[in-house]
Write an enzyme that holds these catalytic residues in place. Sequence first.
Site, PDB file in Angstrom:
ATOM      1  N   SER A   1       4.636  -2.988   4.968  1.00  0.00           N
ATOM      2  CA  SER A   1       5.067  -3.184   6.359  1.00  0.00           C
ATOM      3  C   SER A   1       5.480  -4.633   6.607  1.00  0.00           C
ATOM      4  CB  SER A   1       3.927  -2.806   7.306  1.00  0.00           C
ATOM      5  OG  SER A   1       2.815  -3.651   7.068  1.00  0.00           O
TER       6      SER A   1
ATOM      7  N   HIS B   1      -3.872  -9.932  -3.962  1.00  0.00           N
ATOM      8  CA  HIS B   1      -5.093  -9.709  -3.174  1.00  0.00           C
ATOM      9  C   HIS B   1      -6.278  -9.297  -4.035  1.00  0.00           C
ATOM     10  CE1 HIS B   1      -2.412  -8.959   0.620  1.00  0.00           C
ATOM     11  NE2 HIS B   1      -2.377 -10.197   0.186  1.00  0.00           N
TER      12      HIS B   1
ATOM     13  N   ALA C   1       0.811  -1.218   0.000  1.00  0.00           N
ATOM     14  CA  ALA C   1       0.000   0.000   0.000  1.00  0.00           C
ATOM     15  C   ALA C   1       0.850   1.277   0.000  1.00  0.00           C
ATOM     16  CB  ALA C   1      -0.925  -0.015   1.206  1.00  0.00           C
TER      17      ALA C   1
ATOM     18  N   CYS D   1     -21.941 -17.872  -8.722  1.00  0.00           N
ATOM     19  CA  CYS D   1     -21.525 -18.514  -9.990  1.00  0.00           C
ATOM     20  C   CYS D   1     -20.205 -17.956 -10.522  1.00  0.00           C
ATOM     21  CB  CYS D   1     -22.632 -18.370 -11.035  1.00  0.00           C
ATOM     22  SG  CYS D   1     -22.817 -16.692 -11.676  1.00  0.00           S
TER      23      CYS D   1
ATOM     24  N   GLN E   1       0.461  -6.404  -3.396  1.00  0.00           N
ATOM     25  CA  GLN E   1      -0.637  -6.650  -2.458  1.00  0.00           C
ATOM     26  C   GLN E   1      -1.754  -5.652  -2.717  1.00  0.00           C
ATOM     27  OE1 GLN E   1       1.173  -7.180   1.710  1.00  0.00           O
ATOM     28  NE2 GLN E   1       2.840  -6.364   0.507  1.00  0.00           N
TER      29      GLN E   1
HETATM   30  P1  NAD Z   1       0.692  -1.412   5.233  1.00  0.00           P
HETATM   31  O1  NAD Z   1      -0.270  -0.294   5.385  1.00  0.00           O
HETATM   32  O2  NAD Z   1       0.717  -2.462   6.264  1.00  0.00           O
HETATM   33  O3  NAD Z   1       2.175  -0.798   5.143  1.00  0.00           O
HETATM   34  C1  NAD Z   1       2.499   0.237   4.263  1.00  0.00           C
HETATM   35  C2  NAD Z   1       3.935   0.620   4.498  1.00  0.00           C
HETATM   36  O4  NAD Z   1       4.293   1.557   3.489  1.00  0.00           O
HETATM   37  C3  NAD Z   1       4.179   1.277   5.859  1.00  0.00           C
HETATM   38  O5  NAD Z   1       5.247   0.606   6.503  1.00  0.00           O
HETATM   39  C4  NAD Z   1       4.541   2.726   5.505  1.00  0.00           C
HETATM   40  O6  NAD Z   1       5.581   3.224   6.323  1.00  0.00           O
HETATM   41  C5  NAD Z   1       5.054   2.587   4.086  1.00  0.00           C
HETATM   42  N1  NAD Z   1       4.857   3.778   3.249  1.00  0.00           N
HETATM   43  C6  NAD Z   1       3.823   4.658   3.271  1.00  0.00           C
HETATM   44  N2  NAD Z   1       3.989   5.579   2.304  1.00  0.00           N
HETATM   45  C7  NAD Z   1       5.155   5.286   1.685  1.00  0.00           C
HETATM   46  C8  NAD Z   1       5.857   5.870   0.604  1.00  0.00           C
HETATM   47  N3  NAD Z   1       5.432   6.975  -0.038  1.00  0.00           N
HETATM   48  N4  NAD Z   1       7.033   5.290   0.199  1.00  0.00           N
HETATM   49  C9  NAD Z   1       7.510   4.181   0.850  1.00  0.00           C
HETATM   50  N5  NAD Z   1       6.882   3.598   1.879  1.00  0.00           N
HETATM   51  C10 NAD Z   1       5.706   4.135   2.278  1.00  0.00           C
HETATM   52  O7  NAD Z   1       0.479  -2.004   3.771  1.00  0.00           O
HETATM   53  P2  NAD Z   1       0.799  -3.461   3.184  1.00  0.00           P
HETATM   54  O8  NAD Z   1       2.073  -3.973   3.747  1.00  0.00           O
HETATM   55  O9  NAD Z   1       0.636  -3.359   1.706  1.00  0.00           O
HETATM   56  O10 NAD Z   1      -0.319  -4.415   3.761  1.00  0.00           O
HETATM   57  C11 NAD Z   1      -1.631  -3.977   3.924  1.00  0.00           C
HETATM   58  C12 NAD Z   1      -2.719  -4.622   3.114  1.00  0.00           C
HETATM   59  O11 NAD Z   1      -3.423  -3.490   2.678  1.00  0.00           O
HETATM   60  C13 NAD Z   1      -2.441  -5.352   1.867  1.00  0.00           C
HETATM   61  O12 NAD Z   1      -3.131  -6.545   1.995  1.00  0.00           O
HETATM   62  C14 NAD Z   1      -3.124  -4.538   0.722  1.00  0.00           C
HETATM   63  O13 NAD Z   1      -3.911  -5.408  -0.047  1.00  0.00           O
HETATM   64  C15 NAD Z   1      -4.040  -3.622   1.405  1.00  0.00           C
HETATM   65  N6  NAD Z   1      -4.179  -2.228   0.954  1.00  0.00           N
HETATM   66  C16 NAD Z   1      -4.074  -1.906  -0.376  1.00  0.00           C
HETATM   67  C17 NAD Z   1      -4.196  -0.586  -0.784  1.00  0.00           C
HETATM   68  C18 NAD Z   1      -4.088  -0.263  -2.248  1.00  0.00           C
HETATM   69  O14 NAD Z   1      -4.485  -1.076  -3.090  1.00  0.00           O
HETATM   70  N7  NAD Z   1      -3.516   0.883  -2.598  1.00  0.00           N
HETATM   71  C19 NAD Z   1      -4.396   0.429   0.156  1.00  0.00           C
HETATM   72  C20 NAD Z   1      -4.492   0.074   1.518  1.00  0.00           C
HETATM   73  C21 NAD Z   1      -4.366  -1.268   1.894  1.00  0.00           C
END
Ligand code: NAD
Length: 256
Positions: free
Chosen positions: A195, A120, A26, A131, A102
């Site tokens: 993260s 995901h 994310a 269906c 993700q």
């Molecule tokens: P997370 O929210 O757990 O972690 C995001 C990480 O990205 C954090 O550690 C943060 O410090 C870092 N971060 C934030 N902005 C940043 C930037 N500009 N550059 C670099 N790092 C940055 O997200 P995750 O690990 O992807 O896991 C969360 C779940 O959330 C996944 O399953 C995903 O499917 C879902 N999700 C997806 C979206 C999307 O599609 N954009 C948005 C929110 C959550």
Amino acid sequence: MVFESSVRYVAEMIIESKKTVALTGAGISTESGIPDFRGPEGLWKKIDPRLVTIQSFRMFPEVFWYFIAERFESLMKAQPNKAHYALAELEKIGKLSSIITQNVDGLHFKAGSKNVIELHGNMREAICMNCSTIVPMDEALKMAKRNYYLPMCKSCGGILKANVILFNEPLPKEAIEKALCESRTCDLMLVIGTSLQVYPAAYMPAIAKQRGAKLAIINMEPTPLDDSADVVIHAKAGEVLPVIVGIIKEKLMRAS
Ligand code: NAD
């Protein structure tokens, strides 16, 4: 200074690598205005995660659609940022094999990346719970608004679910197999904006490392794998990745 040398080091690693794979989360999309889950402005500070389990969706699908409909409409308007474009460019010049993401926002595809594994699911589509008919998301959203937030399948009358993986729901088999294969066969994994707390996605860098691949982590905050990575850059992906790709292109051009 440390930052600059780390950026140059990652560029060198990519140039030398025979197969580079990126794992994104994310965090790569926050610079497109999409909040992450666990970062400082994370979504979990606004929405109760219990709303997005498969069990609560099965019991109260209209609650999910009610909370999510407007949010999806605005997310569907989001545009890729410099980090997405940098990865697309890296693939185009033959230095990135695939992106395991993700994210469900589709921004890697919008930026022009071709080989994207969406672990995901995606929010371009809705899927019938009965269906498995696929319906474009904008159609499902219109139906949701017309039908008391309960969009139904036109083929069988089943309930439509956004084609994203909810908590406690299994991951798409084909995507997980492809991701595992890419992780086992790469010699460099770039871990960007995650993260590393959601499994099985978070296993991918560990699997790659176990098979001898190098790890480069680009994330704003520390992750559980920072200690085992070959290089860690705590900065914004949209600021770091274009510089890395710029260095690579310059070096490749000079070498040709
Ligand atoms: P997370 O929210 O757990 O972690 C995001 C990480 O990205 C954090 O550690 C943060 O410090 C870092 N971060 C934030 N902005 C940043 C930037 N500009 N550059 C670099 N790092 C940055 O997200 P995750 O690990 O992807 O896991 C969360 C779940 O959330 C996944 O399953 C995903 O499917 C879902 N999700 C997806 C979206 C999307 O599609 N954009 C948005 C929110 C959550």
